[in-house]
Motif scaffolding. Sequence first.
Motif, PDB file in Angstrom:
ATOM      1  N   ARG A   1       3.276   5.464  15.289  1.00  0.00           N
ATOM      2  CA  ARG A   1       3.689   6.634  14.518  1.00  0.00           C
ATOM      3  C   ARG A   1       3.039   6.610  13.141  1.00  0.00           C
ATOM      4  NH1 ARG A   1       7.818   5.319  17.859  1.00  0.00           N
ATOM      5  NH2 ARG A   1       9.010   7.028  18.795  1.00  0.00           N
ATOM      6  N   THR A   2       2.784   7.768  12.602  1.00  0.00           N
ATOM      7  CA  THR A   2       2.347   7.848  11.219  1.00  0.00           C
ATOM      8  C   THR A   2       3.502   7.452  10.303  1.00  0.00           C
ATOM      9  OG1 THR A   2       3.034  10.155  11.025  1.00  0.00           O
ATOM     10  CG2 THR A   2       0.768   9.740  11.748  1.00  0.00           C
ATOM     11  N   ARG A   3       3.169   7.146   9.069  1.00  0.00           N
ATOM     12  CA  ARG A   3       4.234   6.794   8.127  1.00  0.00           C
ATOM     13  C   ARG A   3       5.181   7.973   7.925  1.00  0.00           C
ATOM     14  NH1 ARG A   3       3.400   4.267   2.145  1.00  0.00           N
ATOM     15  NH2 ARG A   3       2.475   6.296   1.684  1.00  0.00           N
ATOM     16  N   MET A   4       4.646   9.177   7.864  1.00  0.00           N
ATOM     17  CA  MET A   4       5.507  10.344   7.712  1.00  0.00           C
ATOM     18  C   MET A   4       6.469  10.452   8.891  1.00  0.00           C
ATOM     19  SD  MET A   4       6.308  12.959   5.782  1.00  0.00           S
ATOM     20  CE  MET A   4       4.890  13.240   4.714  1.00  0.00           C
ATOM     21  N   ALA A   5       5.979  10.191  10.108  1.00  0.00           N
ATOM     22  CA  ALA A   5       6.843  10.261  11.287  1.00  0.00           C
ATOM     23  C   ALA A   5       7.973   9.243  11.188  1.00  0.00           C
ATOM     24  CB  ALA A   5       6.029  10.035  12.552  1.00  0.00           C
ATOM     25  N   GLU A   6       7.646   8.040  10.745  1.00  0.00           N
ATOM     26  CA  GLU A   6       8.689   7.019  10.589  1.00  0.00           C
ATOM     27  C   GLU A   6       9.692   7.437   9.513  1.00  0.00           C
ATOM     28  OE1 GLU A   6       9.164   4.784  12.599  1.00  0.00           O
ATOM     29  OE2 GLU A   6       7.329   3.823  13.316  1.00  0.00           O
ATOM     30  N   GLN A   7       9.209   8.028   8.438  1.00  0.00           N
ATOM     31  CA  GLN A   7      10.109   8.455   7.372  1.00  0.00           C
ATOM     32  C   GLN A   7      11.039   9.567   7.837  1.00  0.00           C
ATOM     33  OE1 GLN A   7       7.716   9.414   3.913  1.00  0.00           O
ATOM     34  NE2 GLN A   7       7.691   7.277   3.245  1.00  0.00           N
ATOM     35  N   VAL A   8      10.519  10.491   8.617  1.00  0.00           N
ATOM     36  CA  VAL A   8      11.364  11.575   9.124  1.00  0.00           C
ATOM     37  C   VAL A   8      12.433  11.022  10.050  1.00  0.00           C
ATOM     38  CG1 VAL A   8      11.402  13.680  10.511  1.00  0.00           C
ATOM     39  CG2 VAL A   8       9.565  13.313   8.856  1.00  0.00           C
TER      40      VAL A   8
ATOM     41  N   GLU B   1       0.848  -1.198   0.000  1.00  0.00           N
ATOM     42  CA  GLU B   1       0.000   0.000   0.000  1.00  0.00           C
ATOM     43  C   GLU B   1       0.877   1.239   0.000  1.00  0.00           C
ATOM     44  OE1 GLU B   1      -3.076   0.102   2.850  1.00  0.00           O
ATOM     45  OE2 GLU B   1      -4.027  -1.723   2.150  1.00  0.00           O
ATOM     46  N   ALA B   2       1.427   1.558  -1.142  1.00  0.00           N
ATOM     47  CA  ALA B   2       2.353   2.689  -1.228  1.00  0.00           C
ATOM     48  C   ALA B   2       1.651   4.024  -1.057  1.00  0.00           C
ATOM     49  CB  ALA B   2       3.084   2.649  -2.571  1.00  0.00           C
ATOM     50  N   ASP B   3       0.337   4.057  -1.345  1.00  0.00           N
ATOM     51  CA  ASP B   3      -0.357   5.339  -1.327  1.00  0.00           C
ATOM     52  C   ASP B   3      -1.308   5.483  -0.144  1.00  0.00           C
ATOM     53  OD1 ASP B   3      -2.041   3.361  -2.201  1.00  0.00           O
ATOM     54  OD2 ASP B   3      -3.049   4.592  -3.701  1.00  0.00           O
ATOM     55  N   ARG B   4      -1.182   4.606   0.878  1.00  0.00           N
ATOM     56  CA  ARG B   4      -2.066   4.682   2.036  1.00  0.00           C
ATOM     57  C   ARG B   4      -1.298   4.362   3.315  1.00  0.00           C
ATOM     58  NH1 ARG B   4      -7.562   4.343   0.893  1.00  0.00           N
ATOM     59  NH2 ARG B   4      -8.061   3.143   2.746  1.00  0.00           N
ATOM     60  N   GLN B   5      -1.779   4.929   4.421  1.00  0.00           N
ATOM     61  CA  GLN B   5      -1.239   4.584   5.723  1.00  0.00           C
ATOM     62  C   GLN B   5      -1.745   3.202   6.136  1.00  0.00           C
ATOM     63  OE1 GLN B   5       0.423   6.680   8.160  1.00  0.00           O
ATOM     64  NE2 GLN B   5      -0.193   8.767   7.741  1.00  0.00           N
ATOM     65  N   ARG B   6      -0.955   2.520   6.937  1.00  0.00           N
ATOM     66  CA  ARG B   6      -1.469   1.324   7.600  1.00  0.00           C
ATOM     67  C   ARG B   6      -2.315   1.754   8.792  1.00  0.00           C
ATOM     68  NH1 ARG B   6       2.346  -3.227   9.563  1.00  0.00           N
ATOM     69  NH2 ARG B   6       3.540  -1.489  10.406  1.00  0.00           N
ATOM     70  N   VAL B   7      -3.446   1.110   9.003  1.00  0.00           N
ATOM     71  CA  VAL B   7      -4.280   1.386  10.170  1.00  0.00           C
ATOM     72  C   VAL B   7      -4.668   0.062  10.804  1.00  0.00           C
ATOM     73  CG1 VAL B   7      -5.174   3.548   9.233  1.00  0.00           C
ATOM     74  CG2 VAL B   7      -6.423   1.428   8.808  1.00  0.00           C
ATOM     75  N   ILE B   8      -5.048   0.103  12.074  1.00  0.00           N
ATOM     76  CA  ILE B   8      -5.430  -1.121  12.764  1.00  0.00           C
ATOM     77  C   ILE B   8      -6.765  -1.620  12.241  1.00  0.00           C
ATOM     78  CG2 ILE B   8      -4.177  -0.426  14.837  1.00  0.00           C
ATOM     79  CD1 ILE B   8      -6.963   0.094  16.108  1.00  0.00           C
ATOM     80  N   ALA B   9      -7.057  -2.877  12.515  1.00  0.00           N
ATOM     81  CA  ALA B   9      -8.318  -3.479  12.087  1.00  0.00           C
ATOM     82  C   ALA B   9      -9.413  -3.103  13.080  1.00  0.00           C
ATOM     83  CB  ALA B   9      -8.173  -4.994  11.998  1.00  0.00           C
ATOM     84  N   ASP B  10     -10.028  -1.977  12.870  1.00  0.00           N
ATOM     85  CA  ASP B  10     -11.118  -1.491  13.717  1.00  0.00           C
ATOM     86  C   ASP B  10     -12.100  -0.771  12.816  1.00  0.00           C
ATOM     87  OD1 ASP B  10     -12.746   0.100  15.565  1.00  0.00           O
ATOM     88  OD2 ASP B  10     -11.269  -0.436  17.088  1.00  0.00           O
ATOM     89  N   ASP B  11     -13.356  -1.164  12.898  1.00  0.00           N
ATOM     90  CA  ASP B  11     -14.361  -0.588  11.999  1.00  0.00           C
ATOM     91  C   ASP B  11     -14.701   0.850  12.344  1.00  0.00           C
ATOM     92  OD1 ASP B  11     -14.534  -2.936  10.581  1.00  0.00           O
ATOM     93  OD2 ASP B  11     -16.185  -3.738  11.804  1.00  0.00           O
ATOM     94  N   ARG B  12     -14.339   1.295  13.543  1.00  0.00           N
ATOM     95  CA  ARG B  12     -14.672   2.662  13.950  1.00  0.00           C
ATOM     96  C   ARG B  12     -13.739   3.653  13.250  1.00  0.00           C
ATOM     97  NH1 ARG B  12     -14.344   1.725  20.316  1.00  0.00           N
ATOM     98  NH2 ARG B  12     -12.535   0.541  19.580  1.00  0.00           N
TER      99      ARG B  12
END
Length: 757
Positions: A603-610, A581-592
């Motif tokens: 961390r967000t993907r941007m945070a990890e990249q920084v 998923e190059a164009d999306r963040q990973r998120v947990i499996a929660d329907d909410r």
Amino acid sequence: MAGVFLLTAAIAIGQDASVLSVMPAGQSPPDARLGELKTLNGHFPFRVPETKAAWQARADQLRQTILVSTGLSPLPKRTPLNAVIHGKLQRDGFTIERVYFESLPGHFVTGLLFRPDGDSTENGNPTDGKYPAILSPHGHGGRMQRYSDGEIQQKIEAGAERFVDSGQTPKLARCVQLARMGCVTFIFDMLGYGDSLQISRETVHRHAELRREDKRPTDGSLPTSWPLFSIDADLRLQSVMGLQTWNAIRSLDFLASLPDVDPQRLGMTGGSGGGTQAILLGAIDPRVKVSFPNGMVSTSMQGGCYCENCSLLRVDTGNVELAALMAPRPMACTAADDWTRDMLHDGYPQLRTLYGLFGKTDHVQCSDLLQFPHNFNYVTRSVMYPWMNQHLGLGADAPIVEADFAVITDDDGLVWGEEHPQPTQVGVEHEKAVCQWMDAQAAAGLESWWPNSEDDSGDGSTKLRQAWRTILSLADSSLSALETAQLKRHSDKLGIDGVEVQTGLIRNAERGAAIPFASLRADDAANSPAAVVVWFRPGGKASLDSMTQEERDLVRQLLVSEREILVPDLFGQGELSVGGEADRQRVIADDRPFAAFTFGYNRTRMAEQVADAIDVIRYADSRSDSSVSILGTGDAAPASLAAIALSDTDVEAAAVLLDGFRFVHADTYRSPGFVPGSVKYGDVDALVALVSPHPLMLRDNAARSASSSTIEALPDDLAGLQRLDPAGDELPVKQLVAFLSTSRGQELPHSDGAVQK
């Protein structure tokens, strides 16, 4: 703290691996971040620092995280409470009064105020006619939660309650007994409960689906107002949890302002969701002198409701460590047959160790009540009363035995009525008004943080930089050891004569990160490069296989005078991609649909990249005896800009082709550029300003939206800033080479195709 280490890439590349892969085919780098995301049901151990000084530094960082994550940094203005106290009821040993006040203009906090009856209080210990006071957030179920006749009989038979009448309303029972002991006690409504009607319980606690108003306009425009569960609220760290935390702060303001209250003797106790509120307020408000947060001090489940979660709050921490921020002030809780059951051996021993650093092990307590499920029942209250008695100096005689009282009816607890009509501003429009007020408060508070502003007292940029480090969850680190890599050479020349290509991994043990990278050098270059250019590019190092002719020309012209080019895979790129998923963040499996359930713990993907980019810059600095320059292009440009602004490494020059990126353009929390709080703290303008006065060449070919920042736009005369012509998408090779080279007085390259020195 662990430093950055290099792992040699002495593993044979498999036949199916791409040309520039570090790992064999089918294997991922040894990077812990490629595993499962953490959820609120994970394990959150408390690791106690070895010294008090180390803890105090950690505590400062955690308090900053709480304030930032709840949207309270900088703190909003404490506007007039306009408190109204009415409808006094006289009872045996105490009085009850209805209360409402404005925690911010137009938003009302409601609750009941219990006071000692001065004529009949037996054990009260007022000082100069003033009583200590206790703030009591009720938790889920509401302050008027009432057991049925059958339920109270079961509670009595199990030993959880003692009386039929008072036991039916257990959350009021603690307020009554505390008042009889000589404490002014205020139990205030959580959002959506009791008389807190401006935002519904369904919205606050059961927000199962996004509402129409939570979504961005379909025409792509940016809204001028937004409700609490929208992406625009996330980008400004506006949340239900933040609003409740502000309500708690203002409730303490209300208590401290009462003429019969001693503001130096304030305590707090709450159960379940109220325990979560007690943890946070005790952590950030030093006025809380003693605390009993029950049912949520746990290394296990951290709170499953929207109102107990906000983005950034529990990244690399958890409720036990957050509760420890009370230290050395007295703090106690219990372990029950729920998610707190392991506290006696996982959490409480660590709390005692921490309090021991202050010589105050008697100021922390966790009682074994494993015979009961999740509760704040009669037995638990009987643990809380002597704790408050001891540490607030109430002078009550031991043992303290809770007495019965006549039923407090629902009508007794009503705050709104004919003479005190409830507010008319409710629902989505009220949420928008709250968010707009918070946004205006943030803008006013951040004016003095903006570098070189008229109000800058000298530490404005430091505060802004720290805020960005917090929203990117960047841990402080020191480079204690750096080993030279035994890099693997590759035969592929990437279509450029005279180039040597090597690959390796940069490992950061503290983060569990393993960053693959490619190194490009002239094949006759010396071992130690005179200068290193780090190129953060879309696709990472694998994209070097498909460089355009312009990019190859850029490489040829940069690889002169003993230079090296490093191209890493940042998190989400190349060998660090997850799930394709190059164009999306990973998120947990929660329907909410709620960002905080993922990014309150990860961390967000941007945070990890920084963080990756900062480690690569550190490594580059260790490679060169001269200087490090940065080039950021494509979707890697924002991370490179943030890394330059927030890294401690001295970067000689940086060129960033930002090309219209704005954090505000993230339209869902699954967007790859989503960073909670990024718009509040100035979007990319703030990062550019934080690079100043170091040399920065910037290309930005999109018109800036007036809604994309809460603080003033970037000045054109910012020191060190050079602007590239924003027109077109071509790589400005000549200008980039001149900027990245001549700042160090290095030779310009020869005009033929081969790399020459």
